[in-house]
Scaffold this active site. Sequence first.
Site, PDB file in Angstrom:
ATOM      1  N   VAL A 443      -0.381  -1.364  10.507  1.00 20.48           N
ATOM      2  CA  VAL A 443      -1.792  -2.365  10.610  1.00 20.48           C
ATOM      3  C   VAL A 443      -2.168  -1.467   9.590  1.00 20.48           C
ATOM      4  O   VAL A 443      -3.031  -1.701   8.159  1.00 20.48           O
ATOM      5  CB  VAL A 443      -1.625  -3.576  11.542  1.00 20.48           C
ATOM      6  CG1 VAL A 443      -2.587  -4.341  10.498  1.00 20.48           C
ATOM      7  CG2 VAL A 443      -0.677  -4.470  11.923  1.00 20.48           C
ATOM      8  N   TRP A 446      -1.521   0.084   6.350  1.00 30.64           N
ATOM      9  CA  TRP A 446      -1.326  -0.552   5.525  1.00 30.64           C
ATOM     10  C   TRP A 446      -2.965  -1.528   5.127  1.00 30.64           C
ATOM     11  O   TRP A 446      -2.219  -1.359   3.464  1.00 30.64           O
ATOM     12  CB  TRP A 446      -0.760  -1.636   5.596  1.00 30.64           C
ATOM     13  CG  TRP A 446       0.510  -2.571   4.561  1.00 30.64           C
ATOM     14  CD1 TRP A 446       0.877  -2.501   3.713  1.00 30.64           C
ATOM     15  CD2 TRP A 446      -0.375  -3.926   4.701  1.00 30.64           C
ATOM     16  NE1 TRP A 446       1.202  -3.610   3.212  1.00 30.64           N
ATOM     17  CE2 TRP A 446       0.406  -4.481   3.911  1.00 30.64           C
ATOM     18  CE3 TRP A 446      -1.769  -4.716   5.358  1.00 30.64           C
ATOM     19  CZ2 TRP A 446       0.194  -6.044   3.128  1.00 30.64           C
ATOM     20  CZ3 TRP A 446      -2.084  -5.788   4.801  1.00 30.64           C
ATOM     21  CH2 TRP A 446      -0.508  -6.342   3.696  1.00 30.64           C
ATOM     22  N   HIS A 447      -3.454  -1.741   5.099  1.00 30.29           N
ATOM     23  CA  HIS A 447      -4.466  -2.012   5.397  1.00 30.29           C
ATOM     24  C   HIS A 447      -5.881  -0.959   4.777  1.00 30.29           C
ATOM     25  O   HIS A 447      -5.649  -1.693   3.453  1.00 30.29           O
ATOM     26  CB  HIS A 447      -5.874  -2.460   5.509  1.00 30.29           C
ATOM     27  CG  HIS A 447      -5.538  -4.229   6.870  1.00 30.29           C
ATOM     28  ND1 HIS A 447      -4.669  -4.581   7.598  1.00 30.29           N
ATOM     29  CD2 HIS A 447      -5.880  -4.852   6.356  1.00 30.29           C
ATOM     30  CE1 HIS A 447      -4.233  -5.623   7.660  1.00 30.29           C
ATOM     31  NE2 HIS A 447      -4.973  -6.015   6.783  1.00 30.29           N
ATOM     32  N   ASP A 448      -5.399  -0.071   4.828  1.00 27.45           N
ATOM     33  CA  ASP A 448      -6.448   1.441   3.738  1.00 27.45           C
ATOM     34  C   ASP A 448      -5.917   2.582   4.500  1.00 27.45           C
ATOM     35  O   ASP A 448      -6.051   2.712   5.630  1.00 27.45           O
ATOM     36  CB  ASP A 448      -7.355   0.702   3.565  1.00 27.45           C
ATOM     37  CG  ASP A 448      -8.318   1.054   2.636  1.00 27.45           C
ATOM     38  OD1 ASP A 448      -7.743   2.389   1.860  1.00 27.45           O
ATOM     39  OD2 ASP A 448      -9.491   1.068   2.504  1.00 27.45           O
TER      40      ASP A 448
END
Length: 560
Positions: A443, A446-448
């Site tokens: 997570v 995936w976000h940054d």
Amino acid sequence: MSLISILSPLITSEGLDSRIKPSPKKDASTTTKPSLWKTTEFKFYYIAFLVVVPLMFYAGLQASSPENPNYARYERLLSQGWLFGRKVDNSDSQYRFFRDNFALLSVLMLVHTSIKRIVLYSTNITKLRFDLIFGLIFLVAAHGVNSIRILAHMLILYAIAHVLKNFRRIATISIWIYGISTLFINDNFRAYPFGNICSFLSPLDHWYRGIIPRWDVFFNFTLLRVLSYNLDFLERWENLQKKKSPSYESKEAKSAILLNERARLTAAHPIQDYSLMNYIAYVTYTPLFIAGPIITFNDYVYQSKHTLPSINFKFIFYYAVRFVIALLSMEFILHFLHVVAISKTKAWENDTPFQISMIGLFNLNIIWLKLLIPWRLFRLWALLDGIDTPENMIRCVDNNYSSLAFWRAWHRSYNKWVVRYIYIPLGGSKNRVLTSLAVFSFVAIWHDIELKLLLWGWLIVLFLLPEIFATQIFSHYTDAVWYRHVCAVGAVFNIWVMMIANLFGFCLGSDGTKKLLSDMFCTVSGFKFVILASVSLFIAVQIMFEIREEEKRHGIYLKC
């Protein structure tokens, strides 16, 4: 028809998502308690709500008032509004992009759905073929020549899955390695010149870059669909080798799948449905391409062939009304509470702890709304097109007291995707700490691509552990008179921690959070605020508990 039955689809979770429906199951987890709505205790809570909630809005209005000495510091970030002659806080770049292009998106939605209906009615083209053609056109219009980069990643992952299809474990590991590596590749080489790859490709560097030149920003959602297709294909291929028959051959099974999302996730389509054309159609499906919500490949293909009962005028109409209400709520907040601009300029000097906390709280509400509104528009678009995706947010951001439940209710389709493709394959609740570390690591990445976000993911796991252990310890005392109140105290602590963490990360930053904490615990007025705020949160949590109990009384068992 009573007023309650008319308004019910606008206020209940069942009205948001057809997947949420009364369950007939009866066990210890479904046992309900007598209603507390009409008790003396809750009548006191209602009075508290009537006093506290208006005060919260009033504090936000005071902080945003032109008479506030800090107004001049952030006025330059305000734009001319359209409500009651007030200026609008359009300073959030993400929501500004959506807000400024809302008319264009609405026209595109109407054009897409109209053309598709005409084409399907007048020709023999299937839904999947139309989605393929329109999706490729939209992909090029959105990202221009950078579409080549997206298609290259898609084809590489497709090739890995199909070349290694007889070795599922190796194929799965390879897909995950390359899939995650694409995030790093895009972060470092998103604008890498084509001419540097091969000299005869240099003309591509001067071609049309699309309406959205930053193709990599939205690739993260594309990656989820790419992984979904390839993992679903590998699962289907392995089952085919084991001679497992399609799960919807009979009428009885077909009916069950139409009503059961879990069955649709693993629906065994004919292997021909896992073609390259259907793969591209799914990944580039226009209504959900930009930001989701996420739907798995198996579910998408099934719904492209079978219309679900939820695709009806009543459900879509009420959903559209809820979308408009959310959109107008955001407009009112942006016109009357300029908290984003205040946060950007740190214009809170001499504001009270109560006012600063409301700046932070309404900032969190804006973050929630700026995600909810685009997601609901795209889901509405998909519903009009005959595809029912999971609703991403079924709880208001202010209606959360548990970190675990908050995670399940926030970006719900993504959570479902993570559960299907990461949590369950790694063992689920049997290895809860390990799977949680894997989930939140993905997570965060995936976000940054930032180390601090990876650390944030691991810290979340550590933060979840006390709640998990406390839940296990106190679960033996659910019938005790004091149980509800002890849980409420724990929930208040949880809310404080979640709010401060989110205020630090998304709203106030380190300076604002330090000032808020200093004012809260180092001044008499601040300490009074902490006590009164904690009492208010305690009351709010009791209402949250009872809302969930009321849902259980109607057979609705949500884990958030």
